[in-house]
Design a protein around this motif. Structure first.
Motif, short mmCIF file in Angstrom:
data_model
loop_
_atom_site.label_atom_id
_atom_site.label_comp_id
_atom_site.label_asym_id
_atom_site.label_seq_id
_atom_site.Cartn_x
_atom_site.Cartn_y
_atom_site.Cartn_z
N GLY A 199 0.78 -1.23 0.00
CA GLY A 199 0.00 0.00 0.00
C GLY A 199 0.81 1.27 0.00
O GLY A 199 0.31 2.32 -0.37
N THR A 200 2.10 1.19 0.42
CA THR A 200 2.88 2.43 0.57
C THR A 200 4.11 2.49 -0.32
O THR A 200 4.52 3.58 -0.72
CB THR A 200 3.32 2.59 2.03
N ARG A 202 6.46 2.33 -3.54
CA ARG A 202 6.35 2.43 -4.99
C ARG A 202 7.46 1.67 -5.70
O ARG A 202 7.39 1.45 -6.90
CB ARG A 202 6.42 3.91 -5.41
N GLN A 256 -3.02 2.29 -11.65
CA GLN A 256 -2.44 3.42 -10.93
C GLN A 256 -2.98 4.75 -11.43
O GLN A 256 -3.11 5.72 -10.67
CB GLN A 256 -0.91 3.39 -11.07
N PRO A 259 -8.00 6.29 -10.46
CA PRO A 259 -8.17 6.32 -9.00
C PRO A 259 -9.37 5.50 -8.53
O PRO A 259 -9.31 4.88 -7.47
CB PRO A 259 -8.34 7.81 -8.69
N SER A 286 -4.04 2.29 4.46
CA SER A 286 -3.47 2.51 3.12
C SER A 286 -4.46 3.27 2.24
O SER A 286 -4.05 4.17 1.49
CB SER A 286 -3.12 1.16 2.48
N GLN A 289 -4.38 6.95 3.22
CA GLN A 289 -3.22 7.64 2.67
C GLN A 289 -3.38 7.91 1.18
O GLN A 289 -3.01 8.98 0.68
CB GLN A 289 -1.97 6.81 2.93
N THR A 290 -3.95 6.96 0.45
CA THR A 290 -4.16 7.15 -0.98
C THR A 290 -5.15 8.28 -1.24
O THR A 290 -4.93 9.12 -2.12
CB THR A 290 -4.68 5.84 -1.62
N HIS A 291 -6.24 8.32 -0.48
CA HIS A 291 -7.22 9.41 -0.64
C HIS A 291 -6.59 10.76 -0.30
O HIS A 291 -6.80 11.75 -1.02
CB HIS A 291 -8.43 9.16 0.26
N ARG A 294 -4.44 12.28 -2.95
CA ARG A 294 -5.20 12.81 -4.09
C ARG A 294 -6.12 13.96 -3.70
O ARG A 294 -6.93 14.41 -4.51
CB ARG A 294 -6.01 11.69 -4.74
N SER A 300 -10.70 10.13 3.07
CA SER A 300 -9.63 9.73 3.99
C SER A 300 -10.14 9.70 5.43
O SER A 300 -9.84 8.77 6.19
CB SER A 300 -8.45 10.69 3.86
#
Length: 716
Positions: A199-200, A202, A256, A259, A286, A289-291, A294, A300
């Motif tokens: 999730g974190t 790359r 990726q 979204p 996770s 953090q992604t929300h 963006r 989030s």
């Protein structure tokens, strides 16, 4: 000799003391000025090094520096091993051992050389073998961090590092099995660590990590001491689960740039861990953090609220404390969606057993941290009312702990939130999102077929923007000649679609609330939060055209119900129910007149008043050049009494709508007269003349009432 040694140790004599004395004697400030460096007295001297160096010299310097760093790290490692040898004799052995392992893990995370990693992993294996109780009986957090470091190294591009990391990971699992005859805790920690990496990180190499997992299987299969035990089978199950997570990682990389699909995939993975609260909480974090990355702070915050509800649910199973939330039920005022975090049956998951719910977040402090993060995310999203609901759960915890400093901070933040809500607003400061219905049809290229979603987009997003974004993304994925956008909002006839193409239909929708909900939901926040039903309208006529004369104009109202309420932990939600209603021409006229009346009422009551908006609405209502305006509507539907008794009710309702409309026009004219200046007097008189003509023309039509409905027939 002893006296000289004491003087050297105490610093009264020696080369260092002589150097300091000489530097002070040469100082322009005098020998007694204790100054190490002053900018005003520092003189620039040109460097004696050559600015241009050959490639060989640069490489040599880099090699020397790298060797020096490695040597320094090895010195630190030697020191740690010396301390480890003396630990059995130390009084505070447990605390020293924890600190020792933390230093070792930190050094492994500082991107050291391959040589140092090999030696540090060997030291780590020795520590685990010598002090297994530290990881398997006492400090679970250290074990989780160790698993995370080892998995990260298992994905290294250097084969030697992968080999040592795989050996360390296998021995860790083996030691856990031998210590407790079950490596359930290690299994959970490894799975959690990989989920966190997925999730974190790359830069995670999926190919190299799969190679390391195959090495674990080889170790388990070739281990003669545990060959006839359940251990090899348990390792195989763990490796299978890790391979499934890596497969999901590949899918996440594919999406990726999309979204919605990325969050949907993470949501599906988290949903699969419904019976494993630790893993579900990891994936919820996770997603949060992604929300946040963006800019989706509302989503989030929802992820963090779900995580906090999950923790509260399992804390309530462990111990009943009055100051803690009573499971998910306590979070319903924040979101109605949190009930899906309800704990499963005790015979499926038992908190505290075999490492379940044993992480740092499944504590009171962990719950406080999640709630505070959720409040900060709600603040960033401008949802200050939700901040208040979160603090209603936090304040009793701090009161029970007598944490007055934290209470003062919370009440100060609450004051700021309510102060922002109390400020006069024009409605543009807080925009709560725009919603679109997106339908996928055809399934060409392997895309979704006959699926409908409601998308939540940023505020003020236009229909062409989201349509262009979806068309561009799916065209890159399936091909330009495969994807096609359906321009209208009419029902899609699959028989007319080409099976080799993928069709996308995008429609703007508005939140739909019943009359009783509108009475209960007064503020803009209440009418924009917790939404599950959405509406869009499509004009049509009996002849098939979209628009026609007033007496033949129909309207199709489509009501959509989503599986969850917005805002949610994802930005698109499946449509689970669809309802269509066809309005007759007179019902369309009633809705249009009610809408005009509401616009007049809003423009009249607006504070502060907006003269331009008020005049625009008035011109659209009483202007003589308005096509299909109120007068024409009245002449078409109120000129004659309908022959069908079923239309009597609609006839009377439209007549009452016009009476209310004329009253609102009169109020708006009175308000406009008080707002205009001398330069607009003539324009206002023209509006008044138009209104008088409209009222005179409507008067005979409004006095013509339909006969009362016959009484219902009573069946004896």
């Amino acid at each position: 000799m002893r006296a000289r040694l004491e003087e050297a140790i105490l610093g009264t004599v020696g080369a260092r003391r002589d150097m300091v004395r000489r530097s002070r004697e040469r100082s322009p400030l005098g020998p007694h000025e204790n100054v190490r460096w002053r900018k005003s007295l520092t003189h620039w001297r040109p460097s004696t090094e050559r600015p241009d160096k050959t490639k060989e010299e640069v490489e040599q310097e880099v090699l020397v520096e790298g060797n020096l760093v490695t040597e320094a790290n090895l010195v630190v490692l030697d020191t740690l091993e010396i301390i480890a040898q003396t630990l059995p004799l130390a009084e505070a052995r447990d605390s020293l051992l924890g600190a020792l392992l933390r230093v070792l893990l930190h050094s492994m995370a500082c991107a050291p050389s391959a040589l140092y990693l090999q030696h540090s992993l060997a030291t780590q294996r020795a520590l685990v073998a010598k002090f297994p109780e530290l990881l398997f009986e006492e400090d679970a957090e250290l074990g989780a961090e160790l698993c995370l470091r080892l998995l990260r190294l298992c994905g290294s591009h250097v084969a030697t590092i992968r080999a040592h990391a795989s050996a360390s990971l296998y021995l860790l699992m083996r030691q856990g099995y031998e210590t407790a005859h079950s490596f359930a805790r290690v299994k959970l920690q490894v799975t959690l660590s990989l989920s966190t990496l997925v999730g974190t990180s790359r830069s995670l190499s999926e190919e190299h990590l799969r190679r390391s997992l195959r090495t674990l299987l080889t170790y388990a299969h070739d281990d003669p001491e545990l060959h006839h035990s359940p251990f090899p089978e348990q390792v195989q199950d763990l490796v299978f689960n890790l391979h499934m997570i890596l497969t999901d990682t590949v899918k996440m990389k594919e999406h990726q740039e999309d979204p919605e699909m990325l969050i949907d995939l993470m949501y599906r993975i988290a949903k699969g861990y419904q019976n494993s609260p630790d893993l579900r909480l990891t994936w919820l974090q996770s997603m949060a953090q992604t929300h946040a990355a963006r800019g989706g702070h509302a989503e989030s915050a929802q992820c963090l609220v779900h995580g906090a509800a999950l923790v509260a649910e399992y804390l309530s199973l462990l111990e009943d404390r009055r100051h803690l939330p009573v499971g998910c039920v306590s979070f319903q005022n924040i979101s109605s969606n949190v009930l899906e975090e309800s704990a499963v049956a005790d015979d499926v998951v038992t908190p505290g057993e075999e490492g379940v719910c044993s992480g740092q977040l499944f504590t009171e402090q962990g719950l406080v941290g999640l709630l505070q993060q959720a409040a900060d995310a709600f603040t960033a999203a401008g949802l200050y009312e939700a901040v208040n609901e979160v603090y209603k759960l936090l304040i009793p915890i701090h009161e029970a702990n007598r944490d007055h400093t934290r209470l003062a901070t919370l009440h100060g933040q609450l004051q700021d939130a309510f102060a922002r809500l109390a400020q006069p607003s024009s409605g543009w400061e807080r925009m709560f999102g725009t919603y679109f219905r997106v339908g996928f049809y055809g399934g060409g290229g392997g895309g979704p077929d006959e699926q409908e979603f409601v998308y939540k987009e940023p505020s003020l997003t236009k229909l062409p923007e989201i349509a262009h974004r979806l068309e561009e993304f799916y065209a890159q994925r399936f091909g330009d000649d495969v994807v096609e956008i359906i321009k209208d909002s009419n029902p899609v006839d699959k028989a007319k679609l080409e099976p080799s193409k993928a069709y996308i239909q995008v429609t703007y929708v508005e939140p739909y609330l019943e009359a009783y909900e509108l009475r209960e939901r007064v503020t803009d926040f209440e009418r924009s939060y917790g939404l599950r039903r959405f509406l869009f309208c499509t004009p049509l006529t009996p002849g098939g055209r979209a628009h026609g004369e007033l007496h033949e104009q129909l309207k199709r109202k489509t009501l959509l119900t989503t599986a969850h309420a917005f805002p949610y932990i994802k930005t698109r939600i499946n449509v689970v129910h669809k309802e269509e209603i066809i309005l007759t021409p007179i019902e369309v006229a009633i809705e249009d007149m009610q809408k005009k009346t509401q616009e007049l009422a809003f423009a009249t009551r607006q504070d502060p008043a907006d003269p331009k908006m008020l005049q625009m609405v008035l011109q659209g209502c009483v202007g003589t050049t308005v096509n299909q305006g109120p007068l024409e509507v009245a002449q078409v539907f109120l000129a004659e009494i309908p022959q069908d008794p079923k239309l009597y009710r609609h006839h009377n309702k439209l007549r009452l709508c016009f009476k209310d409309f004329t009253k609102r026009c009169e109020d708006a004219l009175r308000k406009n007269k008080a707002l205009i200046g001398p330069d607009q007097r003539e324009y206002h008189r023209e509006l008044e003349r138009n209104y008088q003509r409209l009222r005179e023309a409507l008067q005979p039509l409004l006095n013509r009432r339909a006969p009362p409905l016959p009484p219902p027939t009573v069946i004896p």
